[in-house]
Motif scaffolding. Structure first.
Motif, mmCIF file in Angstrom:
data_model
loop_
_atom_site.group_PDB
_atom_site.id
_atom_site.type_symbol
_atom_site.label_atom_id
_atom_site.label_comp_id
_atom_site.label_asym_id
_atom_site.label_seq_id
_atom_site.Cartn_x
_atom_site.Cartn_y
_atom_site.Cartn_z
ATOM 1 N N LEU A 45 0.837 -1.205 0.000
ATOM 2 C CA LEU A 45 0.000 0.000 0.000
ATOM 3 C C LEU A 45 0.868 1.249 0.000
ATOM 4 O O LEU A 45 1.897 1.298 0.673
ATOM 5 C CB LEU A 45 -0.908 0.015 1.227
ATOM 6 C CG LEU A 45 -1.956 -1.094 1.342
ATOM 7 C CD1 LEU A 45 -2.637 -1.024 2.705
ATOM 8 C CD2 LEU A 45 -2.970 -1.004 0.224
ATOM 9 N N ASP A 49 -2.794 5.454 0.004
ATOM 10 C CA ASP A 49 -3.768 4.373 0.201
ATOM 11 C C ASP A 49 -4.065 4.177 1.686
ATOM 12 O O ASP A 49 -5.229 3.979 2.077
ATOM 13 C CB ASP A 49 -3.218 3.053 -0.365
ATOM 14 C CG ASP A 49 -3.077 3.070 -1.868
ATOM 15 O OD1 ASP A 49 -3.826 3.811 -2.527
ATOM 16 O OD2 ASP A 49 -2.200 2.344 -2.379
ATOM 17 N N LYS A 52 -6.257 7.026 3.110
ATOM 18 C CA LYS A 52 -7.648 6.861 2.660
ATOM 19 C C LYS A 52 -8.344 5.755 3.437
ATOM 20 O O LYS A 52 -9.507 5.895 3.855
ATOM 21 C CB LYS A 52 -7.678 6.555 1.166
ATOM 22 C CG LYS A 52 -7.317 7.731 0.276
ATOM 23 C CD LYS A 52 -7.350 7.325 -1.197
ATOM 24 C CE LYS A 52 -7.014 8.516 -2.096
ATOM 25 N NZ LYS A 52 -7.001 8.131 -3.536
ATOM 26 N N LYS A 53 -7.634 4.676 3.652
ATOM 27 C CA LYS A 53 -8.185 3.537 4.392
ATOM 28 C C LYS A 53 -8.509 3.943 5.830
ATOM 29 O O LYS A 53 -9.566 3.612 6.370
ATOM 30 C CB LYS A 53 -7.172 2.393 4.373
ATOM 31 C CG LYS A 53 -7.631 1.099 5.027
ATOM 32 C CD LYS A 53 -6.555 0.033 4.888
ATOM 33 C CE LYS A 53 -6.918 -1.255 5.598
ATOM 34 N NZ LYS A 53 -8.066 -1.935 4.972
ATOM 35 N N THR A 93 5.619 3.288 -0.785
ATOM 36 C CA THR A 93 5.079 2.112 -0.094
ATOM 37 C C THR A 93 5.985 1.689 1.051
ATOM 38 O O THR A 93 5.840 0.585 1.582
ATOM 39 C CB THR A 93 4.929 0.933 -1.082
ATOM 40 O OG1 THR A 93 6.212 0.619 -1.649
ATOM 41 C CG2 THR A 93 3.955 1.276 -2.203
#
Length: 234
Positions: A45, A49, A52-53, A93
């Motif tokens: 991720l 990401d 947002k999660k 990442t």
């Protein structure tokens, strides 16, 4: 020749110590971030990401996510309700980037929960900015007016607002990091091996805030030593 305490003075050693501590903290956070920015998370991720999660799972749909230029310029602005991730973070990442991004999401969670120290820090911002602007002019005026005790003490008090702000900042930053590690673990974003690595990055970043508070304390101490509670040295 009149004594003028704002340039070289034996108490300048306190300023030098503060600068050295701040410099060490800055180098340490850069080296720690660099080390763990080379370790890619197993889930793959990106930091974007992850944020947002976290925003979705933490019921924060109104927080905007934006990019910002620079290196480690990531921050959350509670007034604008926006979380900004830097160029070096948002598409990475790495464990380091994910830790930093989650930390900023931790600030958003504080805002959602009306975390008292975050509210206090926000309230102190305009007062602290005024103190930083007015402190030295008032100290200089007091000095040139024959060591006016009232003006000098007011100047020291205004200068001390920066220290107060930084002391209030400490629990805000520690709590945001605690929230970050907890959410990364609860949502299984990082593995059991990666969590301690992210924690090291956040602990290194916390040192910069501790160093800033120490440096401010040493600066305030210097002013007290110079003026002795308002009495100018001769």
């Amino acid at each position: 020749m009149p004594y003028f305490p704002f340039f070289w003075d034996p108490t300048m050693i306190l300023i030098i110590i503060g600068l050295a501590i701040s410099g060490f903290a800055s180098m340490y956070v850069q080296s720690t971030y660099s080390k763990y920015s080379n370790i890619e998370s197993q889930k793959g991720l990106t930091a974007t990401d992850v944020v947002k999660k976290i925003l979705v799972s933490s019921n924060m749909p109104n927080v905007r996510l934006e990019g910002i230029r620079g290196n480690l310029t990531d921050h959350y602005n509670s007034e604008e309700n926006v979380l900004r991730l830097s160029d070096s973070t948002r598409n990475s990442t790495s464990v380091a980037a994910i830790g930093v991004a989650a930390h900023e999401a931790g600030h958003a969670m504080q805002d959602r929960d009306n975390y008292s120290f975050l509210r206090l820090r926000s309230a102190l911002v305009p007062v602290t900015n005024f103190g930083q602007t007015a402190a030295f002019p008032i100290l200089l005026l007091g000095f040139f007016l024959g060591g006016s005790e009232i003006l000098i003490n007011i100047g020291i008090l205004l200068f001390s607002l920066t220290l107060l702000f930084q002391l209030v900042t400490l629990p805000v930053e520690f709590d945001a990091s605690k929230r970050a590690i907890r959410v990364l673990e609860d949502q299984n974003i990082l593995t059991a091996e990666e969590l301690p690595q992210a924690r090291k990055v956040l602990n290194a970043a916390a040192l910069t805030y501790i160093a800033a508070a120490i440096a401010s304390f040493l600066s305030v101490m210097r002013l007290f030593l110079l003026f002795g509670g308002g009495r100018r040295r001769r």
